[in-house]
Design an enzyme around this catalytic site. Structure first.
Site, mmCIF file in Angstrom:
data_model
loop_
_atom_site.group_PDB
_atom_site.id
_atom_site.type_symbol
_atom_site.label_atom_id
_atom_site.label_comp_id
_atom_site.label_asym_id
_atom_site.label_seq_id
_atom_site.Cartn_x
_atom_site.Cartn_y
_atom_site.Cartn_z
ATOM 1 C CG HIS A 85 -1.746 1.290 1.275
ATOM 2 N ND1 HIS A 85 -2.896 1.442 0.551
ATOM 3 C CD2 HIS A 85 -1.547 2.470 1.927
ATOM 4 C CE1 HIS A 85 -3.394 2.653 0.754
ATOM 5 N NE2 HIS A 85 -2.595 3.293 1.585
ATOM 6 C CG ASP A 164 -12.112 3.017 5.870
ATOM 7 O OD1 ASP A 164 -11.586 3.910 6.545
ATOM 8 O OD2 ASP A 164 -11.855 2.816 4.674
ATOM 9 N NE ARG A 171 -10.044 10.311 8.067
ATOM 10 C CZ ARG A 171 -9.266 9.504 7.338
ATOM 11 N NH1 ARG A 171 -9.720 8.342 6.907
ATOM 12 N NH2 ARG A 171 -8.041 9.866 7.036
ATOM 13 C CB SER A 186 -8.706 4.819 6.947
ATOM 14 O OG SER A 186 -9.212 4.753 5.636
ATOM 15 C CE LYS A 190 -9.380 1.343 2.231
ATOM 16 N NZ LYS A 190 -9.500 2.500 3.130
#
Length: 425
Positions: A85, A164, A171, A186, A190
């Site tokens: 990620h 989320d 947000r 967050s 996931k």
């Protein structure tokens, strides 16, 4: 009658108290079900931004977000699973060559990706420039492709961490995006719900990154690594530079084209270096002994790319979209390119149509910025520094202004920061 009230949870965090496990479980479950209103969760998010959370609170918050939905079971996949990620940047197309490369080395890469917003590009937007390619897969299709091809890049399913999804949208419009506990939970909710066995994080720091400050980036990286470990996912983070765009292409189709250059054994040196560095980390975490640099040279990663694109309906041989209008920025003096500000270049690409201001906005696949010079390159007055591409010529003046501000010409040799800043495990 609930034992909790949203206003009491908000007050507790507002006043600097540590939320109990039961309070966290309740408020996220109630928010997902619509019992806690958006304005109440907005107030709680702001309290978290201002007051922070303990490691224990962040771990429980993450667990509650995972529990709000389903958790993918990848046990049927015959290879070890490992994901990556990135916190996002300008020209960051690394997922595109990295996913098939790591799969070609013997791992399975379940890559759930997102769309761009503002000046940072989205992996799904880039891939959707390939004719026929689709981002949405069912869970069964996801697991099947992971088993058959070893590589999947797709959108997260509706069932993964729905808390989320609601909170992320909130947000964005309440000035609470920067809260490190909320960013970390967050991302990690996931990734953990996705079911991967190991995870490598690319935490960007610099002008074009979400995290401008190295200390903040380091804190985010450490927080996410600890969350991963707490949930049984081997997690390592690399801190990498995002003061200068990655590679030469910033846009959608042009970033796909640059990724194909990398898979063909060429491409910009920084993109290749970061792709190989992340691949080494991913293979190490998955327990696979392979040299990704050699696999990249062999062409096996390109074969996996083509199989991955075809499996999702795309045509790997189809021409990529172009842009109707182009404009160039030329150097006005002799010298050396001193800096190339990632934020300015990202904003220019966004103004040209490569990005979106709101989630529902369309993107122009052919729009973007193609860099012709990098920091340290010698230039003479009149040399082309970069090329702007768009389908709408009215977008060019504002983009050109951003690009002009992003480039500096100096008379001395510029000092370069390191691409790889640190490793956190």
């Amino acid at each position: 009658m609930s034992e909790f009230a949203a206003v009491d949870v908000i007050r507790a965090k507002r006043d600097g108290h540590v939320l109990s496990d039961a309070q966290i479980d309740w408020v996220l479950d109630a928010y997902t079900k619509g019992v806690v209103a958006d304005e109440q969760m907005s107030a709680l998010a702001m309290a978290i931004l201002l007051r922070g959370m303990t490691p224990g609170e962040i771990a429980r918050w993450t667990a509650a977000m995972i529990a709000s939905g389903e958790r993918l079971d990848l046990s049927a996949v015959p290879r070890p699973t490992v994901d990556k990620h990135s916190t996002g940047g300008v020209g960051d197309k690394i997922t595109l060559p990295l996913t098939p490369l790591v799969a070609a080395c013997g791992a399975a890469v379940p890559q759930l990706s997102g769309r761009g917003l503002g000046h940072t590009g989205g992996t799904l937007d880039k891939l959707e420039s390939i004719p026929g390619w689709r981002a949405k897969l069912s869970n069964d299709e996801f697991v099947r492709q992971l088993s058959d091809v070893g590589a999947v890049i797709c959108a997260a399913g509706e069932g993964l961490a729905p808390a989320d999804r609601k909170l992320y949208a909130l947000r964005d419009v309440t000035g609470t995006v920067e809260a490190i506990p909320l960013i970390a939970s967050s991302i990690m909710s996931k990734k953990i719900a996705e079911g991967t066995g190991a995870l490598i994080l690319d935490v960007k720091v610099g002008t074009g990154a979400f995290m401008k400050d190295e200390n903040d980036a380091r804190e985010l990286a450490r927080t996410m690594v600890e969350l991963g470990k707490a949930h049984g996912v081997k997690t390592v983070a690399l801190l990498t530079d995002m003061n200068t765009p990655l590679g030469l292409a910033v846009g959608n189709a042009i970033e796909v084209a640059e990724s194909l250059e990398v898979l063909a054994g060429g491409g910009p040196s920084d993109v290749v270096a970061l792709t190989v560095a992340l691949a080494r980390e991913m293979l190490d975490a998955a327990g696979i002994d392979a040299d990704p640099a050699k696999v990249l040279e062999s062409g096996a990663a390109m074969d996996t790319w083509r199989a991955m694109i075809r499996a999702q309906g795309g045509d790997p041989d189809a021409p990529l979209p172009g842009a109707r209008e182009t404009e160039v920025l030329r150097a006005t003096e002799d010298g050396v390119v001193g800096s190339l500000d990632a934020l300015g270049i990202g904003l220019a690409a966004w103004r040209l149509g490569a990005g979106r201001a709101r989630k529902e906005d369309p993107v122009s696949f052919g729009a973007g910025v193609l860099l012709k010079k990098r920091p340290g390159d010698a230039v003479r007055a009149g040399d082309v520094l970069l090329e702007l591409r768009t389908d709408d010529e009215s977008r060019i003046p504002a983009a050109l202004a951003d690009a002009q501000r992003a480039v500096t010409i100096s008379q001395g040799v510029p000092t370069h920061g390191r691409l790889l800043i640190d490793r956190i495990a």
